[in-house]
Structures are given as C-alpha cells and as structure tokens.
Scaffold this active site. Structure first.
Site, PDB file in Angstrom:
ATOM      1  N   GLU A 134      29.767  41.546  43.335  1.00 53.56           N
ATOM      2  CA  GLU A 134      29.256  40.365  44.032  1.00 53.56           C
ATOM      3  C   GLU A 134      28.312  39.574  43.140  1.00 53.56           C
ATOM      4  O   GLU A 134      27.351  40.130  42.595  1.00 53.56           O
ATOM      5  CB  GLU A 134      28.547  40.775  45.329  1.00 53.56           C
ATOM      6  CG  GLU A 134      29.526  41.191  46.397  1.00 53.56           C
ATOM      7  CD  GLU A 134      28.884  41.536  47.731  1.00 53.56           C
ATOM      8  OE1 GLU A 134      27.651  41.584  47.809  1.00 53.56           O
ATOM      9  OE2 GLU A 134      29.661  41.771  48.689  1.00 53.56           O
ATOM     10  N   SER A 160      34.823  40.616  56.031  1.00 51.87           N
ATOM     11  CA  SER A 160      34.302  41.306  54.852  1.00 51.87           C
ATOM     12  C   SER A 160      33.711  42.658  55.233  1.00 51.87           C
ATOM     13  O   SER A 160      32.940  42.776  56.193  1.00 51.87           O
ATOM     14  CB  SER A 160      33.229  40.424  54.224  1.00 51.87           C
ATOM     15  OG  SER A 160      32.742  41.051  53.077  1.00 51.87           O
ATOM     16  N   SER A 161      34.120  43.681  54.473  1.00 51.45           N
ATOM     17  CA  SER A 161      33.572  45.018  54.743  1.00 51.45           C
ATOM     18  C   SER A 161      32.150  45.024  54.214  1.00 51.45           C
ATOM     19  O   SER A 161      31.932  44.795  53.032  1.00 51.45           O
ATOM     20  CB  SER A 161      34.382  46.088  54.012  1.00 51.45           C
ATOM     21  OG  SER A 161      35.752  45.826  54.152  1.00 51.45           O
ATOM     22  N   GLY A 174      33.468  44.864  46.516  1.00 50.62           N
ATOM     23  CA  GLY A 174      33.747  44.411  45.153  1.00 50.62           C
ATOM     24  C   GLY A 174      32.497  43.847  44.500  1.00 50.62           C
ATOM     25  O   GLY A 174      31.441  43.725  45.126  1.00 50.62           O
ATOM     26  N   ASN A 224      34.747  35.947  52.849  1.00 55.61           N
ATOM     27  CA  ASN A 224      35.803  36.679  53.564  1.00 55.61           C
ATOM     28  C   ASN A 224      35.456  36.722  55.056  1.00 55.61           C
ATOM     29  O   ASN A 224      34.338  37.081  55.425  1.00 55.61           O
ATOM     30  CB  ASN A 224      35.880  38.105  52.974  1.00 55.61           C
ATOM     31  CG  ASN A 224      36.998  38.918  53.609  1.00 55.61           C
ATOM     32  OD1 ASN A 224      37.705  38.442  54.494  1.00 55.61           O
ATOM     33  ND2 ASN A 224      37.151  40.143  53.147  1.00 55.61           N
ATOM     34  N   THR A 248      40.587  45.916  51.578  1.00 52.28           N
ATOM     35  CA  THR A 248      40.742  46.595  52.874  1.00 52.28           C
ATOM     36  C   THR A 248      42.186  46.502  53.343  1.00 52.28           C
ATOM     37  O   THR A 248      42.757  47.494  53.837  1.00 52.28           O
ATOM     38  CB  THR A 248      39.787  45.970  53.909  1.00 52.28           C
ATOM     39  OG1 THR A 248      38.483  46.005  53.356  1.00 52.28           O
ATOM     40  CG2 THR A 248      39.812  46.714  55.205  1.00 52.28           C
ATOM     41  N   SER A 254      34.871  40.509  46.735  1.00 53.57           N
ATOM     42  CA  SER A 254      34.944  40.332  48.185  1.00 53.57           C
ATOM     43  C   SER A 254      36.030  39.319  48.550  1.00 53.57           C
ATOM     44  O   SER A 254      36.082  38.228  47.989  1.00 53.57           O
ATOM     45  CB  SER A 254      33.589  39.850  48.691  1.00 53.57           C
ATOM     46  OG  SER A 254      33.681  39.624  50.060  1.00 53.57           O
ATOM     47  N   GLY A 255      36.900  39.717  49.459  1.00 54.36           N
ATOM     48  CA  GLY A 255      37.971  38.822  49.915  1.00 54.36           C
ATOM     49  C   GLY A 255      39.236  38.946  49.074  1.00 54.36           C
ATOM     50  O   GLY A 255      40.195  38.212  49.306  1.00 54.36           O
TER      51      GLY A 255
HETATM   52  N1  LIG Z   1      48.494  41.573  51.467  1.00 55.51           N
HETATM   53  C1  LIG Z   1      47.967  40.626  52.206  1.00 55.51           C
HETATM   54  N2  LIG Z   1      48.767  39.849  52.954  1.00 55.51           N
HETATM   55  C2  LIG Z   1      48.267  38.868  53.713  1.00 55.51           C
HETATM   56  N3  LIG Z   1      46.949  38.551  53.779  1.00 55.51           N
HETATM   57  C3  LIG Z   1      46.097  39.289  53.036  1.00 55.51           C
HETATM   58  C4  LIG Z   1      46.559  40.366  52.242  1.00 55.51           C
HETATM   59  N4  LIG Z   1      45.502  40.887  51.631  1.00 55.51           N
HETATM   60  C5  LIG Z   1      44.402  40.193  52.046  1.00 55.51           C
HETATM   61  N5  LIG Z   1      44.769  39.247  52.921  1.00 55.51           N
HETATM   62  C6  LIG Z   1      43.880  38.253  53.582  1.00 55.51           C
HETATM   63  O1  LIG Z   1      42.655  38.220  52.936  1.00 55.51           O
HETATM   64  C7  LIG Z   1      41.581  38.547  53.791  1.00 55.51           C
HETATM   65  C8  LIG Z   1      40.539  39.364  53.071  1.00 55.51           C
HETATM   66  O2  LIG Z   1      41.061  40.612  52.732  1.00 55.51           O
HETATM   67  P1  LIG Z   1      40.208  41.933  52.754  1.00 55.51           P
HETATM   68  O3  LIG Z   1      39.360  41.979  53.949  1.00 55.51           O
HETATM   69  O4  LIG Z   1      41.106  43.054  52.517  1.00 55.51           O
HETATM   70  O5  LIG Z   1      39.270  41.710  51.561  1.00 55.51           O
HETATM   71  P2  LIG Z   1      38.320  42.747  50.869  1.00 55.51           P
HETATM   72  O6  LIG Z   1      38.690  42.868  49.473  1.00 55.51           O
HETATM   73  O7  LIG Z   1      38.297  43.998  51.662  1.00 55.51           O
HETATM   74  O8  LIG Z   1      36.935  42.022  50.977  1.00 55.51           O
HETATM   75  P3  LIG Z   1      35.509  42.646  51.190  1.00 55.51           P
HETATM   76  O9  LIG Z   1      35.052  43.232  49.928  1.00 55.51           O
HETATM   77  O10 LIG Z   1      34.698  41.494  51.616  1.00 55.51           O
HETATM   78  O11 LIG Z   1      35.662  43.627  52.260  1.00 55.51           O
HETATM   79  C9  LIG Z   1      42.217  39.324  54.914  1.00 55.51           C
HETATM   80  O12 LIG Z   1      41.491  39.146  56.074  1.00 55.51           O
HETATM   81  C10 LIG Z   1      43.591  38.665  54.985  1.00 55.51           C
HETATM   82  O13 LIG Z   1      43.511  37.492  55.747  1.00 55.51           O
HETATM   83 MG   LIG Z   2      37.039  44.871  52.842  1.00 56.95          MG
END
Ligand SMILES: Nc1ncnc2c1ncn2[C@@H]1O[C@H](COP(=O)(O)OP(=O)(O)OP(=O)(O)O)[C@@H](O)[C@H]1O
Ligand SMILES: [Mg+2]
Length: 1138
Positions: free
Chosen positions: A390, A161-162, A388, A158, A113, A108-109
């Site tokens: 957890e 977070s999705s 992801g 996050n 996404t 997560s984070g």
């Molecule tokens: N390529 C990137 N460039 C800039 N910031 C990023 C990038 N990737 C992720 N981030 C930052 O990290 C944060 C978390 O990313 P994201 O929501 O994609 O995580 P995730 O893997 O989907 O987490 P979760 O499993 O909780 O959904 C985003 O809100 C953004 O601020």
């Molecule tokens: Mg996500």
C-alpha cells in the site's frame, strides 16, 4: 472429450508463458500483458507462476465445464488459467503427498481475494464428494462471506477491500478429500471502526445490519435504520454501487448458520456490532473541577444507557470508566480524571478493541467449526490472501505493517524462486550465468532487526519511561537508522535529504522493494501501544453478556496483570514470522495479481500502473531467471521412473545407476543436448516444451502400455474365461453324462418294471381267471344246489300249502256246514220260540178274554175315576202337609221356597209362593206407623220418578229422607228465617245457586213449605226469593250422577220475573221427590213435570241458556263442576263414577 480451450501454444494471443517472450524487455512484457488483457486473456504464466489481471467484469471462464476441462490436465497443456495452478497444486498434494501453499499477492484491488475464492471453489469442485465431505466444503466456502462482512470495507481502491490478512490451511485426507481447515487472521485495520478516510466506508457489517435486519431485530438492538444517526458511519459513500447490503446481510446470516454459529451466538455478535455503533454516539462535555482542571462528563446519556442495556453493563460503571483512569503500580492505585479529549480517546479505543476482538473471536469460532475431526496425518494446502503493498498519500502505522508483511512475502518469493533456484544450479554443478536480482532482505532487516530495526525501536520507545511521543520515536529513528540505505528522513544525519521538500519533518521514508513509501509518524506510538484503559476492560468484564466477558479476560480483577501487553508491532512480527516458517515447509504456488487501472473499470489498461506493479512484484527478474535457467528439474530416480517406458532399454527395468538410465533415455529419445543438462542428482530441462514432449511421449507410451496391458489383461481374461469355460464344460459334460446315464438307466428300469408288471399282470390275470372259474363253478354248484333245494323246498312248500289249503278248506267247509247247521238249528229254535210265544200270547189273550169275560160282571163303570181322584187327594194332602212344615220366614225379602214335589203341581206351587209373599208383605205393612208409611210412599215416588232414569238414584235409595237438614225450628241461627216463613217447613237444606255469568255457585238455604219454595241467604237468613209452588211448571235434571236441577217457572207468573233457578243440591232425589209430591198437591192435582235430560234450557231473566251435561274424567272427592262456555251455554262436567 473435445477440448474447447486452446492449448498454451495454440493460437496464442501474445505469449501465454512470459518465458517464451521474445525479445524480453519490460515494454514487450507489458505489451504482452495488454494484448492478452484486451482479448480477455487475464491469466499469463511465468513458468509455474500465474499472473492474474483483474478484469473488473464477470468472465465466463469459471463455469463447471471449465473446471472439468482443467481437471487432471497437465499445467502447460491448456491456456493459462488459475484453475491450472489450483489443479497442479491439488494433484501434487494428493498424488505426491506434498503440502502446498498458494501465495496470492498484489496490491489492494488487484483481485487476491477473488483469486483465493476461485482456488478454493476449484478444489472443492474436483475433490471427493459425499455427505460429510460436502458439509466440510460448504463450511469452508461459507466462512468467506462471514469474514468478508466483518473484515472487508469499501476503500478508494477496492469496494470490497480485505482489511485483514488471511491465511487458510485446508486439510485433506490421503484420498484428497477435505477434512477441515484453520484460518489465521492478521492485523485487522481497526482504526477504520472509528474513522474512515474520505470516500471510504466502515466495515460492511455495519451497513448490512442497518439495511438488511428486520425492523424487529433493529428494535431489539435499539438501532435506527438511518446511517446518518451514527457518528462512526461515514455518509459520503455509505451506499456502494453494485453492493446490495440488505441481500448481503441475509447471505451472511445464512453463511453463519451453515458455518455452525448458534442462534444466540449470532445474536450476541449483532449486539456487539450495535454496541460499537452506540458507543460512537456517546459524546462528552467538560465539567470544571475545583482544582481548575476539566473533567469529562457524558453529554446525552441515552446512547450510553442503551449500549449498557445491550451489553448488560451497569451504566454507572462505564460512565465512571469514561471519566477516570486508574493506574496501578505494584502496591498503589492512583485514580486520575480524564479530560474530554482523553474520554474520546478512551471511547474510540474501546470501540476499536471491541470490534477487533469480536473479529478475532469470529475467526476462532469459525475455526472451531471447520476444525478437522480426524486425528490422522493431514495433507495441507495453505491459501494466503494478505493485503497488498500500500502506498497512499498519507501512510501510517498500518501501511508500515502491511508493507513489512509484503516485504517478507517478497523475501520468501525470492528465497524460494530466485535464490533457491540459483543456489540449486550451483549445487547441482550446472553451468549458470548469475542473474542479478534485488534481494530485499536488507529492507526486512531494517524493519525487523531485533536490535536496531524500526519495530524494535518503536517498542523500545513505547516501553521507555518518561515522555514518549511520535517525535521522540522519529528522533530515535533518525539517529539509529540514518545510515541505512533504504531509510530516508529529513532530519537524519544523511544530509542529502535535508533539502528534500517531498519529505516532511514528521515523516520518514523507506525504499521498499516495491517503491518508496513516506510514513507519517503521528500515531505510531499510540497504535503500537494499542492501549485500552484498565478501567474500561474491567467495566467490560463486569458485563452481564457472556461474549463481552469472554472478549475482555484481562478485565477480571482476579487476574490483574501489571505487565504491559505485547505491542501491536511485536505481535504482528511474531505472527508474520510464524507464517513465514509455515510457508517455507510447503511447496509454493504463486498467483501475482495485477490491477489494470485505478478506476475499478473493465477494459482500461493503465500502462504506468501496470508497469509499477510489474516492477515491484519483480516479475521481470522472475522471467529472466526462468529463461536463464531451466523450466523443470527432477531427481534422476523419479525421472527415470516416470519416463523409463519411453526407451526399450530402460523398460521395464533399468539395472544400472539412475543417472545412466536417464542419459540412455534422453539419447534414445534424441532430445537436443541444449534442451537439458545433467546435474549431480537431477536432470534440468530447459524448456517446458521439452517437458511437454516427454510428457506427451509418455502419455502416448502410457496409452500403448495401457493398450498392451489391456491386451494382455484381455488375453488373460479371455484365457481364464476360456479355461473356466472349458473346465465348466467338462464339469457340465460329466454332470450331463451322469445325468443322461441316470436317465437311461431309469428308463430301462422303468421299462423293465413295465414289462415285469405286464407279465405279472398277465400271470395274475390268468390265475385270477382260473380262480374266478373255480369260484364260478363253486358258485354254479351252489346255485344249482340252491335251485334244487329251492325246487324241493317249493315242492314241499306247495305240498304243505296244499295240505294246509286242504285243511283250511275242510275247516271252512266244516265251519260252513256247522254254521249252516247252527243257523238251521237257530231258525228252528227261533221258530219254536215264536211258536211258543205265540202260543203263550194267544194263551194269555185267551186267558184275559176268559178272565175279563168271567169278571166283567164284578166292576162298576166309574171305579177308575174314583181311584184316580182318591190317589190325587192323597197326594195333595201329603203336599200341603209337607208345605206347612217347610214354609220360609216372614221376612218379605226372604227368597227361600220349598222345592216342587210333582210336575203337575207346578202352577199351584208358584201361585202359592206368590200368595204367601203377598200375605207376609201385607202382614209386614200392617205393622207400619203413619210417618213411616209416608216415608215409604215418598221413597216409592222417588223410585217412580228416577229409577233407571238418573244415575244418582241408586245411591239415594239407602239414605233416609230427613227433610229438615238444618233443624230450622230448633237452631236459633235460623230463628228469624223460620219466623218469616208462616207455614211448616217440609224441607230445609243448603243448596248452591248457580250464577249464570261464571257457572260458580252461591250457597243458599232452600226451604220447602206446602205452598212455597223459599231461597234464603245462608249467613243472614234473609229471604232472597220465594216461589209459589203453582208457579213452577217443571223441574229439569240430568241423567247423570250430579245434583244440578233447574226450577222452571210459569211464564208470566209473579215469581218468573227473575227467571228460572239453576241450583245444585246434595239431596237432589229427596228435594225433587218432595217438590214433585208437594207441588202436585199444591196445584190441585196438576202434575209438576220432572224432565230428565242432559241438555235443557233455563230462562235467566231475558236470556235462555242451555245447560249441557258432559261426562268428565273420574275424580275423587269433587262433584260436578259448572263452567260458562259462552253466553248461551253452561257446561256441567260430571265426573264418571269410578
Ligand atoms: N477474476 C475476476 N473476475 C471478475 N472480477 C474480478 C476478478 N478479480 C477481481 N475482480 C474484481 O475486483 C474487485 C477487487 O478484487 P479483490 O477484492 O479480490 O481485491 P484484493 O486484491 O483482495 O484487494 P484488497 O487487498 O483490497 O483486499 C472484486 O470485488 C471484483 O469486482
Ligand atoms: Mg482482498
């Protein structure tokens, strides 16, 4: 185009591809990641797998220029980037017709996404364009904000977070243009709706709605902007740094509109969100029943009421559903009361169900919109963004499920990369030293095994009759899974954990491939059951709200299903199974996301955290396999087809077996033998650089070939063009020659025609001249003849004229002669006649003289006078006798008189007429009586006074003067008045006495006696004034047709005290005449003056007032009217006589 981005091998920071890392160890791996991360290189390859480090800051590497840079470039050509992977997948899909899936994993984070959005945006940017395609792209991209609003939340890991798993299939047509998509969602973390861990928030949409909706919308939804009013919203992190909920709300609404939500659908969705918030505020209180049990009652019904109003539910129905629970067996229905705890449980279950069903409905609704319309075969690119791995301090059912899913994904990764790869080497008979890797199939089996898997046991426990608790479930695990090497529990038969204090009694631990995770069993049974009391679903179904009704179909009493619904675990397992099967049919592309630190901060690289992720993602194994194996493999046929142009012997056609062709090719290219191996059906290339080399040579060769093709094509084009030109030239020449000949011919023809016409003209002119000559000769002859004839004719004419002249002269001379003769004869005759007359006159004179001389003696000297007198007498006699018989009548007014017979009698005749008239007048007068005579005398006097002086006079002539109009002596009414007047009344009449103050008249009786003028009241007969006639000096009247008159009194006389009288009478002429006659007689011959003027002065007591007569407009009936103009002027308006 200038390539700004470095090549994979150019100026590398660390190594861009971990396969090239030397020496390969976990430390060097992490050091390489750190080095690259510190230099903002967030992407690193392991062969074709992309490792993505979350930079936690915005990077300038996602610009449209970057998209262009990576577009249609070889995967290894440029420095690592997610776009390279997206491009590779897209081109493979488009050009090689291979369905693709992009598997994005990480905790997560870690940025899954974001990565999925980058892939989607890249594909959207490079695929086709057009109105329809753009709309599809826009809808696909805009589905993200909607799903994130409803499915994402802030967690400690996050901020976005999705809280659901998402797999999206994007469908393309054969050209690579997107047609639509299908989204699958997995297990929304619905427990978040009712409770959030410390430092976390509920789903974004709640905060977005309260912050961003207009006051009006909130009012309609019966909401308050204040978060603290809602029990379901945690307050400690309601506001998140960098998240603008209000703006996000507008973005979400806009996205919903683009995706195709109708306005009423959006409204319904918001109503449901509001209803969940309201639901959280419903509280219960216990109410004791007579049997000693407590029954729950709703505390404050306001929220319940508002929620029911929002959803169109009858309040009593929902209230009852919170207090009672009906259990239906096959034939019977049992209703039990709910205590307060159960009521809260029911409320939360309803809220969770409501929200998770709403979320699923939104996904279905988006799918409806983005569904591909075309029925043709689609190429598919799947993007998997699933939660992801957890590992929390307190892990529950959700984490168990999520981690199970990650185990499955790891499985598929192993399946497709490691195992598959090794198996392929063996299959292809390639020399291969086996790489040890951990296959997590055993863990998957622990969880999903049908007989003794944890999920199966949980289901069994849930469905089992009797008392079922989380503890009984743990007991079951302890008995059945105790022997499993990845299962750990304090109470399991495996004694080694009996003293492990890090493992509490109510927990079990699983050694996942990514690490050990401790799960607390509390809530497992409940969450797996996911029970919603039937009373509640039935209450929801009764709602007068189409969306709610649609979300709770099981509430339909007509479709009561006594079968238990499938458990949450079962459903998830099934959907994960489907997903895995789906992914297995596609070409996988991996993005492995790594989170550099726990602080969500840029530039921080927490080694331990990264190391942990590298381990559980199995990245080291991944590199090792890549390095031990071959980076690239390809079947001989496509390989030969692709590179055959690099060797003259294989180009353009290789007739032998494909493998030999490839061998020939490699030998010809002098690729070192260690760089590749020949498999049974494929060639295996060890190093990407060899592939690069081949690709580069191919590219150059293709360029040469392209040049050759271009050359040949250009040659062909030029030749074709030349032949065409030549052909055209011949055609043009032929046409031109024809044209020139035609022109020449036409010129000659024209010249001939001209010459011909000249010749003909000359001939014609010659002929014409001849003809003209002949004609002139003819004309000359004619002229000469004419002249000759003319001369002759003129000579003849002259002769004739001479003849005539002569004749005329003779005639004239004859006439003159005759005339002279006649005149002479006339003169002679006249002479003779004169002579004869003279002779007769002389004769007559002589005869007269002779007679006179002879008879003179017979006539007396006065005979002529006598004859004359006699004649005159005779004539006079005859005249008188005639007159006697023609005399007119004796009437004085007869105007007839006989006509005069002789002029000389003119004077006599007129005189006789006058005498006759006087005589007959005398005769007429002699017949008058004395009275009549007096009357006529009066009339005569009136005539003298007024004739031609006053306009009223002519109308009075024919009226007889009556005198006593009132018959005063006979009328008894006037007896008193009569007796008061001593003398004989000569005139009695009614007159108007004019009041000087207003010009109005007052009726009075006017009596005239020989001595007095008396004015008396008409009604009473009382004498008002009596004026002795000698006191009157004059009477004034106007010249006009009115009856006004003023009696002017002698100054100083007795009667003059009251002043003059201004009166009006209908018998003015008679009155004045009589007054004049009698007045003159009474004053001893002194004449009473009658002044006739249109303006006169009247002496009223002291004042003199001027009475002025003016001509008014003609009027019918009414006589003159008197008006007072001012103190000194009375104006009498006399209507003009019509
Ligand atoms: N390529 C990137 N460039 C800039 N910031 C990023 C990038 N990737 C992720 N981030 C930052 O990290 C944060 C978390 O990313 P994201 O929501 O994609 O995580 P995730 O893997 O989907 O987490 P979760 O499993 O909780 O959904 C985003 O809100 C953004 O601020
Ligand atoms: Mg996500």
């Amino acid at each position: 185009m200038e390539v700004k981005t470095k090549s994979l091998l150019d100026n590398m920071i660390g190594v861009g591809d971990m396969v090239l890392l030397e020496p390969l160890s976990e430390d060097s791996f992490i050091e390489n990641l750190r080095k690259r991360f510190d230099h903002n290189e967030i992407y690193t390859y392991i062969g074709s797998v992309v490792i993505s480090m979350n930079p936690y800051k915005s990077m300038l590497i996602y610009s449209p220029e970057k998209v262009e840079e990576y577009r249609n470039r070889n995967f290894y050509e440029l420095s690592p980037h997610i776009y390279a992977l997206a491009d590779e997948a897209y081109r493979s899909l488009r050009d090689q017709d291979k369905d693709q899936c992009i598997l994005i994993t990480g905790e997560s984070g870690a940025g899954k996404t974001e990565a999925s959005k980058l892939v989607m945006s890249y594909v959207a940017a490079v695929c086709g364009k057009g109105q329809e395609v753009n709309k599809v792209k826009e809808q696909l991209l805009q589905s993200n904000p909607v799903l994130e609003a409803f499915g994402n939340a802030k967690t400690v890991r996050n901020d976005n977070s999705s809280r659901f798993g998402k797999y999206m299939d994007i469908e393309f047509d054969f050209k690579g243009d997107p047609l639509g998509g299908v989204i699958s969602n997995y297990l929304l973390e619905k427990s978040r709706v009712v409770k959030q861990p410390r430092g976390e928030r509920n789903f974004h949409i709640f905060y977005q709605l309260l912050s961003g909706a207009s006051d009006d919308t909130l009012k309609k939804l019966k909401l308050d902007r204040d978060f603290s009013k809602y029990n379901y919203l945690s307050l400690d992190s309601a506001v998140v740094n960098g998240l603008d909920d209000a703006t996000s709300f507008r973005t979400v609404r806009n996205a919903m509109q683009i995706v195709g939500f109708m306005e009423d659908e959006v409204q319904s969705v918001l109503e449901l969100v509001a209803a969940v918030l309201k639901l959280g505020n419903i509280e219960f209180k216990p109410e004791s029943r007579c049997n000693g049990t407590d029954e729950s009652r709703v505390k404050d019904k306001n929220d319940l009421k508002e929620m029911c109003e929002l959803l169109g539910i009858e309040q009593s129905v929902l209230e009852r559903a919170f207090s009672y629970r009906t259990v239906e067996a096959k034939l019977e229905k049992v209703s039990t009361t709910l205590n307060v705890a159960q009521a809260y449980y029911a409320r939360d279950a309803l809220a969770k169900n409501l929200y998770s069903r709403l979320f699923s409905w939104i996904v279905t609704r988006i799918n409806e919109s983005i569904k591909a319309q075309a029925k043709t075969r689609h190429k598919v690119m799947g993007v998997l963004d699933i939660y992801g791995f957890e590992i929390f301090d307190d892990n529950s059912f959700e984490q168990f499920i999520i981690n199970y899913c990650n185990e499955k994904l790891q499985q598929i990764f192993i399946e497709l990369t490691l195992r598959e790869e090794q198996e392929e080497y063996i299959r292809e008979d390639i020399e291969w030293t086996n790489i040890e890797y951990f296959n997590n199939a055993i863990i998957c089996d622990l969880i999903e095994n049908h007989q003794n898997g944890i999920l199966a046991m949980l289901d069994e426990e849930c469905l089992r009759p009797g008392t079922v608790t989380d503890e009984t479930f743990l007991d079951k695990l302890n008995t059945i899974c105790a022997q499993h090497q990845h299962f750990e529990s304090r109470l399991s038969k495996n004694s080694k954990f009996l003293t492990d204090h890090s493992l509490p009694h109510s927990c079990f631990r699983i050694q996942h491939y990514a690490g050990k995770v401790l799960y607390r069993v509390e809530g497992f049974v409940d969450k797996n059951n996911d029970l919603l009391y039937r009373d509640l679903s039935q209450a929801m179904y009764k709602a007068n709200h189409s969306l709610i009704k649609h979300l709770f179909p099981e509430g339909n009493p007509a479709k009561v299903n006594l079968k238990r619904p499938p458990t949450a675990g079962f459903q998830f397992k099934a959907s994960v199974g489907t997903l895995m099967r789906n992914l297995q049919t596609k070409n996988p592309n991996y993005i492995r996301c790594i989170k550099p630190n726990d602080k969500k901060a840029p530039h921080i690289f927490t080694e331990s955290l990264v190391c942990h992720q590298v381990r559980y993602l199995g990245l080291m194994e991944n590199v090792r396999v890549r390095r031990a194996g071959y980076a690239f493999r390809q079947a001989y046929e496509p390989c030969l087809e692709r590179y055959k142009m690099l060797c003259k012997r294989t180009w353009p056609h290789w007739r032998g077996p494909a493998r030999e062709g490839v061998e020939m090719l490699m030998a010809d290219l002098q690729v070192p033998a260690e760089e590749f191996s020949y498999g049974r059906s494929k060639i295996f290339i060890r190093n990407p650089r060899t592939l690069f080399f081949l690709e580069e040579r191919r590219r150059q060769c293709l360029q040469d070939l392209a040049t050759l093709i271009q050359k040949i094509y250009r040659g062909w084009k030029c030749r074709t063009h030349f032949l065409l030109l030549k052909k055209s030239q011949i055609v043009v020449a032929a046409w031109y020659r024809r044209y020139a000949q035609e022109k020449k011919y036409q010129k000659i023809k024209r010249a001939t025609t001209v010459v011909q016409s000249y010749t003909r003209g000359w001939q014609a002119r010659k002929l014409l001249r001849e003809l003209k000559h002949q004609k002139r000769c003819k004309e000359a002859v004619t002229t000469i003849a004419a002249y000759w004839h003319g001369t002759q004719a003129r000579m003849e004419l002259r002769r004739l004229k001479q003849e005539v002249l002569n004749k005329h002269a003779v005639t004239v001379i004859w006439a003159y002669w005759q005339g002279t003769k006649a005149r002479r004869e006339l003169r002679q005759l006249k002479e003779a006649a004169r002579n004869k007359h003279a002779v007769s006159v002389i004769w007559a004179g002589w005869q007269g003289t002779k007679v006179r001389r002879e008879y003179r003696k017979f006539f007396r000297a006065n005979a002529g006078k006598k004859i004359y007198n006699f004649t005159i007498q005779r004539i006079m006699q005859k005249y008188f006798l005639g007159l006697k018989s023609t005399l007119p009548s004796m009437s004085p007014i007869d105007k007839n008189w006989p006509v005069r017979p002789y002029i000389f009698l003119d004077g006599v005749h007129t005189e006789l007429r006058r005498i006759f008239h006087l005589w007959r007048c005398k005769k007429y007068r002699s017949r008058f009586t004395e009275e009549k005579k007096a009357v006529y005398e009066e009339k005569l006097e009136a005539s003298e006074l007024f004739k031609d002086k006053k306009a009223l006079y002519p109308s009075s002539v024919s009226q007889p003067f009556k005198g006593d109009y009132l018959e005063i002596s006979k009328n008894p009414k006037y007896q008193k008045l009569n007796s008061s007047v001593d003398e004989k009344v000569l005139l009695a009449d009614v007159v108007n006495k004019i009041n000087r103050a207003n010009g109005k008249g007052a009726t009075r009786i006017l009596l005239l006696t020989k001595k007095n003028v008396v004015l008396a009241d008409q009604k009473t007969g009382q004498v008002k004034a009596s004026v002795a006639l000698p006191d009157l000096t004059s009477v004034s009247v106007s010249t006009q047709n009115d009856g006004f008159f003023a009696l002017r009194l002698k100054e100083g006389s007795a009667s003059a005290v009251k002043g003059d009288f201004l009166l009006s009478s209908e018998h003015l002429i008679e009155t004045i005449t009589k007054l004049h006659h009698i007045g003159s007689a009474a004053s001893d011959g002194e004449q009473l003056n009658v002044d006739i003027a249109d303006e006169f002065l009247v002496q009223f007591k002291q004042d003199k007032v001027c009475v002025k007569f003016i001509q008014g407009a003609p009027k019918n009936g009414n006589g003159a009217s008197c008006k007072r103009k001012n103190n000194r002027l009375l104006e009498v308006s006399v209507p003009a006589s019509a």
